[in-house]
Scaffold this motif. Sequence first.
Motif, PDB file in Angstrom:
ATOM      1  N   ARG A 124     -24.145  28.669  82.315  1.00  0.00           N
ATOM      2  CA  ARG A 124     -23.066  27.826  81.829  1.00  0.00           C
ATOM      3  C   ARG A 124     -23.003  27.950  80.311  1.00  0.00           C
ATOM      4  NH1 ARG A 124     -24.314  22.853  82.033  1.00  0.00           N
ATOM      5  NH2 ARG A 124     -22.186  22.080  81.780  1.00  0.00           N
ATOM      6  N   PHE A 125     -21.787  28.057  79.801  1.00  0.00           N
ATOM      7  CA  PHE A 125     -21.597  28.201  78.369  1.00  0.00           C
ATOM      8  C   PHE A 125     -20.959  26.935  77.817  1.00  0.00           C
ATOM      9  CE2 PHE A 125     -22.114  32.420  79.931  1.00  0.00           C
ATOM     10  CZ  PHE A 125     -22.726  33.130  78.895  1.00  0.00           C
ATOM     11  N   PRO A 126     -21.240  26.598  76.563  1.00  0.00           N
ATOM     12  CA  PRO A 126     -20.670  25.362  75.999  1.00  0.00           C
ATOM     13  C   PRO A 126     -19.156  25.423  75.916  1.00  0.00           C
ATOM     14  CG  PRO A 126     -21.771  26.674  74.306  1.00  0.00           C
ATOM     15  CD  PRO A 126     -22.106  27.314  75.612  1.00  0.00           C
ATOM     16  N   ASP A 127     -18.549  24.267  76.074  1.00  0.00           N
ATOM     17  CA  ASP A 127     -17.093  24.143  75.957  1.00  0.00           C
ATOM     18  C   ASP A 127     -16.775  23.863  74.493  1.00  0.00           C
ATOM     19  OD1 ASP A 127     -14.421  23.853  76.403  1.00  0.00           O
ATOM     20  OD2 ASP A 127     -14.568  21.875  77.346  1.00  0.00           O
ATOM     21  N   VAL A 128     -16.385  24.910  73.776  1.00  0.00           N
ATOM     22  CA  VAL A 128     -16.152  24.798  72.333  1.00  0.00           C
ATOM     23  C   VAL A 128     -14.664  24.558  72.085  1.00  0.00           C
ATOM     24  CG1 VAL A 128     -16.341  25.970  70.101  1.00  0.00           C
ATOM     25  CG2 VAL A 128     -18.110  26.300  71.856  1.00  0.00           C
ATOM     26  N   PRO A 129     -14.302  23.521  71.330  1.00  0.00           N
ATOM     27  CA  PRO A 129     -12.876  23.255  71.037  1.00  0.00           C
ATOM     28  C   PRO A 129     -12.209  24.444  70.350  1.00  0.00           C
ATOM     29  CG  PRO A 129     -14.240  21.381  70.407  1.00  0.00           C
ATOM     30  CD  PRO A 129     -15.177  22.490  70.745  1.00  0.00           C
ATOM     31  N   ALA A 130     -10.921  24.597  70.586  1.00  0.00           N
ATOM     32  CA  ALA A 130     -10.174  25.733  70.044  1.00  0.00           C
ATOM     33  C   ALA A 130     -10.207  25.769  68.521  1.00  0.00           C
ATOM     34  CB  ALA A 130      -8.729  25.688  70.537  1.00  0.00           C
ATOM     35  N   ASP A 131     -10.174  24.591  67.871  1.00  0.00           N
ATOM     36  CA  ASP A 131     -10.169  24.595  66.407  1.00  0.00           C
ATOM     37  C   ASP A 131     -11.507  25.056  65.836  1.00  0.00           C
ATOM     38  OD1 ASP A 131     -11.370  22.226  67.350  1.00  0.00           O
ATOM     39  OD2 ASP A 131     -10.862  21.125  65.531  1.00  0.00           O
ATOM     40  N   VAL A 132     -12.592  24.755  66.539  1.00  0.00           N
ATOM     41  CA  VAL A 132     -13.913  25.222  66.100  1.00  0.00           C
ATOM     42  C   VAL A 132     -14.023  26.731  66.304  1.00  0.00           C
ATOM     43  CG1 VAL A 132     -16.406  25.083  66.514  1.00  0.00           C
ATOM     44  CG2 VAL A 132     -15.007  22.997  66.522  1.00  0.00           C
ATOM     45  N   LYS A 133     -13.540  27.209  67.446  1.00  0.00           N
ATOM     46  CA  LYS A 133     -13.554  28.656  67.675  1.00  0.00           C
ATOM     47  C   LYS A 133     -12.791  29.388  66.577  1.00  0.00           C
ATOM     48  CE  LYS A 133     -14.014  28.890  72.721  1.00  0.00           C
ATOM     49  NZ  LYS A 133     -13.387  29.399  73.970  1.00  0.00           N
ATOM     50  N   ALA A 134     -11.632  28.862  66.214  1.00  0.00           N
ATOM     51  CA  ALA A 134     -10.822  29.507  65.176  1.00  0.00           C
ATOM     52  C   ALA A 134     -11.547  29.516  63.838  1.00  0.00           C
ATOM     53  CB  ALA A 134      -9.478  28.804  65.051  1.00  0.00           C
ATOM     54  N   ALA A 135     -12.229  28.407  63.520  1.00  0.00           N
ATOM     55  CA  ALA A 135     -12.916  28.289  62.234  1.00  0.00           C
ATOM     56  C   ALA A 135     -14.215  29.082  62.182  1.00  0.00           C
ATOM     57  CB  ALA A 135     -13.197  26.817  61.929  1.00  0.00           C
ATOM     58  N   ALA A 136     -14.661  29.570  63.327  1.00  0.00           N
ATOM     59  CA  ALA A 136     -15.900  30.359  63.376  1.00  0.00           C
ATOM     60  C   ALA A 136     -15.646  31.853  63.224  1.00  0.00           C
ATOM     61  CB  ALA A 136     -16.618  30.107  64.705  1.00  0.00           C
ATOM     62  N   ARG A 137     -14.394  32.273  63.352  1.00  0.00           N
ATOM     63  CA  ARG A 137     -14.094  33.706  63.396  1.00  0.00           C
ATOM     64  C   ARG A 137     -13.808  34.283  62.017  1.00  0.00           C
ATOM     65  NH1 ARG A 137     -14.068  32.157  68.316  1.00  0.00           N
ATOM     66  NH2 ARG A 137     -13.894  33.617  70.075  1.00  0.00           N
ATOM     67  N   PHE A 138     -14.364  35.467  61.781  1.00  0.00           N
ATOM     68  CA  PHE A 138     -14.154  36.128  60.493  1.00  0.00           C
ATOM     69  C   PHE A 138     -14.217  37.641  60.683  1.00  0.00           C
ATOM     70  CE2 PHE A 138     -18.714  35.485  60.935  1.00  0.00           C
ATOM     71  CZ  PHE A 138     -19.274  36.660  60.460  1.00  0.00           C
ATOM     72  N   ASP A 139     -13.708  38.347  59.687  1.00  0.00           N
ATOM     73  CA  ASP A 139     -13.733  39.811  59.678  1.00  0.00           C
ATOM     74  C   ASP A 139     -14.665  40.286  58.575  1.00  0.00           C
ATOM     75  OD1 ASP A 139     -11.734  40.100  61.753  1.00  0.00           O
ATOM     76  OD2 ASP A 139     -10.251  39.498  60.259  1.00  0.00           O
ATOM     77  N   ILE A 140     -15.232  41.469  58.756  1.00  0.00           N
ATOM     78  CA  ILE A 140     -16.145  42.061  57.779  1.00  0.00           C
ATOM     79  C   ILE A 140     -15.613  43.424  57.370  1.00  0.00           C
ATOM     80  CG2 ILE A 140     -18.519  42.724  57.252  1.00  0.00           C
ATOM     81  CD1 ILE A 140     -19.412  41.168  59.746  1.00  0.00           C
TER      82      ILE A 140
END
Length: 206
Positions: free
Chosen positions: A85-101
């Motif tokens: 089972r994986f945690p249910d992460v809110p969409a706004d948190v997912k968006a704020a966690a994403r970045f490019d390198i």
Amino acid sequence: PDGKIQIGQILINPASREIRFPAEGNAPDRVLEYAIVTKAGKAYESLLVTETTPTQLNTAFLLLRYQASGELFPIPNKDRDAQLRFPDVPADVKAAARFDIRVEWKDGDQTRSFPINELVQFEPTGKTLSSDPWIYNGSYFNKNHAFMAEAAGDIFSVMKDNNTLANYPGKDGDDEGWIPYPKRAPAPAFIVTVIITPHTPTPSHP
């Protein structure tokens, strides 16, 4: 005067939420599992090495309001036969966690610049990592209060590792056979600049 903040060798821009820090090309002696580690980390499995510490870099992420998402890692369960089972992460948190390198360096009079995903090659097929954004998961403190990214010296992982600060989310990252992209990745000990920017969603990579 320009509003930028320096933490060690890290330069952060609060307005653009950009993070820059120096690193070096590396010559791993086995297949790649990591994108960036410290020299005390698993350099034998990493594309780049850096003197920037995980604690310094984590401070930069937090100052720029990136939010840690645990979506890639299953919830601990003592019943090994139970379905993951994986945690249910809110969409706004997912968006704020994403970045490019992006990685940049000088080659004579030319500036070379590549998304880090394009500096890694799957040796059996020649393909690169897909252009998925990276996900900041923030590492964690163990029961002895050790910050695990700092203790391990590992920063960004191609193959999923929750000790690190961030991970590549694509399923292909867990395949074995990744190497530095021949004639494209920076040479060992070559100084580069690592540039982190917030991910801008696209239809193919939300």
